[in-house]
Design a protein around this motif. Structure first.
Motif, mmCIF file in Angstrom:
data_model
loop_
_atom_site.group_PDB
_atom_site.id
_atom_site.type_symbol
_atom_site.label_atom_id
_atom_site.label_comp_id
_atom_site.label_asym_id
_atom_site.label_seq_id
_atom_site.Cartn_x
_atom_site.Cartn_y
_atom_site.Cartn_z
ATOM 1 N N GLY A 124 0.832 -1.204 0.000
ATOM 2 C CA GLY A 124 0.000 0.000 0.000
ATOM 3 C C GLY A 124 0.858 1.241 0.000
ATOM 4 O O GLY A 124 2.080 1.193 -0.191
ATOM 5 N N GLU A 125 0.191 2.356 0.258
ATOM 6 C CA GLU A 125 0.857 3.658 0.146
ATOM 7 C C GLU A 125 1.644 4.004 1.413
ATOM 8 O O GLU A 125 2.872 4.077 1.400
ATOM 9 C CB GLU A 125 -0.246 4.690 -0.122
ATOM 10 C CG GLU A 125 0.181 6.111 -0.057
ATOM 11 C CD GLU A 125 -0.969 7.068 -0.384
ATOM 12 O OE1 GLU A 125 -1.827 6.707 -1.223
ATOM 13 O OE2 GLU A 125 -1.011 8.159 0.192
ATOM 14 N N GLY A 126 0.937 4.167 2.493
ATOM 15 C CA GLY A 126 1.587 4.553 3.743
ATOM 16 C C GLY A 126 0.567 4.475 4.850
ATOM 17 O O GLY A 126 -0.639 4.418 4.589
ATOM 18 N N PRO A 127 1.022 4.479 6.092
ATOM 19 C CA PRO A 127 0.091 4.328 7.218
ATOM 20 C C PRO A 127 -0.899 5.485 7.299
ATOM 21 O O PRO A 127 -0.556 6.628 7.010
ATOM 22 C CB PRO A 127 1.007 4.340 8.441
ATOM 23 C CG PRO A 127 2.408 4.282 7.937
ATOM 24 C CD PRO A 127 2.422 4.627 6.498
ATOM 25 N N GLU A 131 -3.233 2.965 11.605
ATOM 26 C CA GLU A 131 -1.968 2.230 11.475
ATOM 27 C C GLU A 131 -0.867 2.907 12.293
ATOM 28 O O GLU A 131 -0.038 2.248 12.916
ATOM 29 C CB GLU A 131 -1.559 2.148 9.994
ATOM 30 C CG GLU A 131 -2.470 1.286 9.135
ATOM 31 C CD GLU A 131 -3.797 1.934 8.749
ATOM 32 O OE1 GLU A 131 -3.902 3.179 8.853
ATOM 33 O OE2 GLU A 131 -4.727 1.212 8.345
ATOM 34 N N PRO A 137 0.189 -2.320 9.393
ATOM 35 C CA PRO A 137 -0.448 -1.800 8.180
ATOM 36 C C PRO A 137 -1.874 -2.309 8.012
ATOM 37 O O PRO A 137 -2.215 -3.406 8.453
ATOM 38 C CB PRO A 137 0.442 -2.339 7.045
ATOM 39 C CG PRO A 137 1.121 -3.516 7.613
ATOM 40 C CD PRO A 137 1.249 -3.283 9.092
ATOM 41 N N PHE A 138 -2.690 -1.492 7.365
ATOM 42 C CA PHE A 138 -4.045 -1.876 6.965
ATOM 43 C C PHE A 138 -4.864 -2.472 8.111
ATOM 44 O O PHE A 138 -5.283 -3.616 8.067
ATOM 45 C CB PHE A 138 -3.992 -2.837 5.763
ATOM 46 C CG PHE A 138 -3.670 -2.131 4.470
ATOM 47 C CD1 PHE A 138 -4.649 -1.436 3.778
ATOM 48 C CD2 PHE A 138 -2.376 -2.139 3.962
ATOM 49 C CE1 PHE A 138 -4.359 -0.763 2.594
ATOM 50 C CE2 PHE A 138 -2.075 -1.464 2.782
ATOM 51 C CZ PHE A 138 -3.069 -0.777 2.089
ATOM 52 N N ASN A 165 3.845 -1.171 3.258
ATOM 53 C CA ASN A 165 3.582 0.077 2.538
ATOM 54 C C ASN A 165 4.864 0.608 1.920
ATOM 55 O O ASN A 165 5.968 0.228 2.329
ATOM 56 C CB ASN A 165 3.049 1.137 3.512
ATOM 57 C CG ASN A 165 1.613 0.875 3.928
ATOM 58 O OD1 ASN A 165 0.735 0.759 3.082
ATOM 59 N ND2 ASN A 165 1.385 0.775 5.232
ATOM 60 N N HIS A 239 -6.802 0.801 -4.794
ATOM 61 C CA HIS A 239 -6.594 0.794 -3.345
ATOM 62 C C HIS A 239 -7.935 0.517 -2.648
ATOM 63 O O HIS A 239 -8.978 1.015 -3.077
ATOM 64 C CB HIS A 239 -6.045 2.155 -2.919
ATOM 65 C CG HIS A 239 -5.491 2.175 -1.543
ATOM 66 N ND1 HIS A 239 -6.299 2.174 -0.418
ATOM 67 C CD2 HIS A 239 -4.213 2.182 -1.085
ATOM 68 C CE1 HIS A 239 -5.532 2.194 0.658
ATOM 69 N NE2 HIS A 239 -4.257 2.201 0.275
HETATM 70 N N1 URA Z 1 -3.643 2.743 3.418
HETATM 71 C C1 URA Z 1 -2.429 2.299 3.048
HETATM 72 O O1 URA Z 1 -1.997 2.514 1.931
HETATM 73 N N2 URA Z 1 -1.727 1.621 3.939
HETATM 74 C C2 URA Z 1 -2.158 1.351 5.150
HETATM 75 O O2 URA Z 1 -1.444 0.718 5.900
HETATM 76 C C3 URA Z 1 -3.438 1.810 5.505
HETATM 77 C C4 URA Z 1 -4.162 2.504 4.633
#
Ligand code: URA
Length: 275
Positions: A124-127, A131, A137-138, A165, A239
């Motif tokens: 994924g992108e980032g916390p 998170e 993550p997620f 991420n 996403h």
């Molecule tokens: N969206 C993301 O891209 N990563 C996460 O960990 C949570 C939401």
């Protein structure tokens, strides 16, 4: 596959990525090698059914996969990163990271979670806020949808796959990560890929896929088409947070996920897409 052949493939992938990076930075005239041979799904994976995406492939033990991972310091931003031999060592290497301006803003650094030798990896992108608080993550609403995709859609357990991420610290107000933040962090993601050596990566959303491929192409053009990163097959898809806003597009993500399941020889459910 013999270790030295795997090493060669990994090194080729590193060199190719590096040359592509140089080219994107403005250097032209460097020869870009033809795509290197792809590692075929193992017989173990074909036979193992729903536990397959977490199974250790028959042609490489976790040890050989770890030692095969690398590409040398040439590829990574930080000297010594290529010497990390497993995810625990990589986490120790990152430490109490202060390498970019997100560090003072975070509650917890979100490294990644799941099976260290998973055959399937989600990036994924980032916390986000949840998170950042939990260090995993997620785990928010988008995370619940990702868990549903993995468990109800693919018939796997979340613990059988690896999830991480592009960037490990939460950007303020959930803004997009900035280029210097990505530049500080992306070597850690690439090292995670090299250490886990999954068969397939699912790239979640525009930002993750663009960061993995170093392109600016929109996700709407990339989704559903196989790509390759670090010698691993990459399936770009939307996403989960986008799906929460656009549930009609779950159908497209389900198509992409079924493609991944075919690649991993996972049994496809007879029923349609999970709701
Ligand atoms: N969206 C993301 O891209 N990563 C996460 O960990 C949570 C939401």
């Amino acid at each position: 596959m013999p270790h030295n052949a795997r090493d060669r493939i990994t090194l080729q992938a590193s060199l190719r990525d590096y040359l592509e990076q140089l080219r994107e930075e403005g250097l032209d005239g460097l020869p870009i090698a033809a795509p290197h041979p792809r590692v075929e799904p193992s017989a173990a994976l074909q036979a193992a059914g729903s536990s397959a995406a977490g199974a250790t492939p028959s042609d490489s033990t976790p040890e050989t996969r770890s030692t095969a991972a690398g590409g040398g310091d040439l590829f990574y931003r930080y000297p010594g990163l290529a010497q990390t031999a497993n995810l625990d060592e990589l986490r120790d290497f990152i430490g109490d990271c202060q390498r970019c301006k997100l560090a003072p803003l975070r509650t917890k650094l979100v490294f990644g979670t799941g099976y260290p030798q998973a055959q399937l990896m989600f990036v994924g992108e980032g916390p986000g806020a949840d998170e950042d608080l939990q260090g995993e993550p997620f785990v928010g609403r988008a995370g619940q949808l990702l868990t549903d995709i993995i468990e109800r859609g693919m018939g796997l357990r979340r613990a059988q796959v690896y999830i991480c991420n592009v960037i490990k610290c939460r950007p303020p107000d959930n803004r997009n990560p900035e280029p210097d933040e990505v530049a500080s962090c992306e070597s850690f993601l690439f090292r995670q890929i090299d250490l886990v050596r999954p068969r397939v990566i699912v790239g979640l959303g525009t930002f993750a896929v663009q960061a993995l491929l170093k392109v600016k192409t929109p996700i709407s053009k990339l989704r559903g088409r196989w790509q390759e990163v670090r010698g691993v097959r990459l399936m770009p898809t939307f996403h989960p947070a986008y799906l929460l806003r656009n549930p009609a597009d779950k159908r497209l993500v389900w198509m992409d996920i079924q493609e991944v399941m075919r690649e991993l020889k996972l049994p496809l459910p007879r029923r349609g897409a999970p709701a």
